[in-house]
Design a protein around this motif. Structure first.
Motif: not given
Length: 219
Positions: A132-146
């Protein structure tokens, strides 16, 4: 490019169909309503030498549409956690939308899960010794359900089910601790449904601000 619209047996069945037709070196699963952070995120991820890794992941912005709020979720580097229990919890915090899996090791999702097959998928890769490799930055925007769509006990049942194949790696005490720690955030979410939205918004803002405010400014 490849595009198809057809019936499936659920989200993970649809993702498995994507795996079957995918080409290239890496696979990412971006669901409807979710997006990459920007048009340059793929360039930033793959400008690094990641050839020796099997799974790449990073941070995510959680989009609470009901609250008109975006918060930055910082994910731990799984290679720096101090215990197997913490590794397990870290994998549960990863959003699959922020994950890239090397095509050559990509397996199918387990359709016996309705909600947590993505976590079970990553757990299997981790316990198989994949890198596993962690990249210290934001990858995406995730829409949370209601809030009304969150099925507390079904999610908890599936979380416990994902733990079963790996139970031999944990002591009885660790199993109990994990069972409790997997339940707590779900209970918080369930209780949050009963609170006014402005209180939930303030809590989420405070919770994420200490560790992610500098990164969130970038979005």
């Amino acid at each position: 490019d490849y595009w198809v619209s057809e019936k499936d047996k659920g989200i993970y069945d649809a993702m498995n169909k994507g795996i079957r037709v995918a080409v290239g070196e890496w696979i990412n699963f971006m669901n409807a309503g979710d997006t990459f952070l920007d048009q340059r995120v793929l360039s930033r991820v793959f400008e690094k030498d990641v050839s020796k890794f099997d799974v790449i992941y990073g941070d995510v912005i959680l989009v609470y549409k009901d609250l008109n709020l975006n918060v930055y979720k910082k994910i731990k580097d799984i290679n720096k956690v101090l215990s197997l229990k913490e590794a397990f919890k870290t994998i549960y915090s990863i959003c699959h939308q922020s994950v890239f899996v090397k095509k050559i090791i990509c397996k199918y999702f387990d359709n016996n899960f309705n909600i947590t097959s993505d976590s079970f998928y990553l757990l299997n890769l981790y316990f198989q010794g994949k890198k596993f490799y962690y990249i210290n930055e934001c990858i995406c925007k995730y829409l949370i359900g209601g809030f009304s769509s969150y099925r507390l006990f079904l999610v908890y049942k599936e979380r416990l089910k994902t733990l079963l194949p790996f139970r031999s790696h944990f002591t009885l005490r660790q199993k109990i601790e994990l069972a409790v720690e997997l339940l707590i955030p779900l209970l918080k979410w369930h209780l949050g449904k009963k609170l006014p939205k402005f209180i939930i918004k303030k809590y989420l803002t405070y919770r994420h601000s200490k560790t992610s405010i500098s990164n969130f400014k970038r979005s």
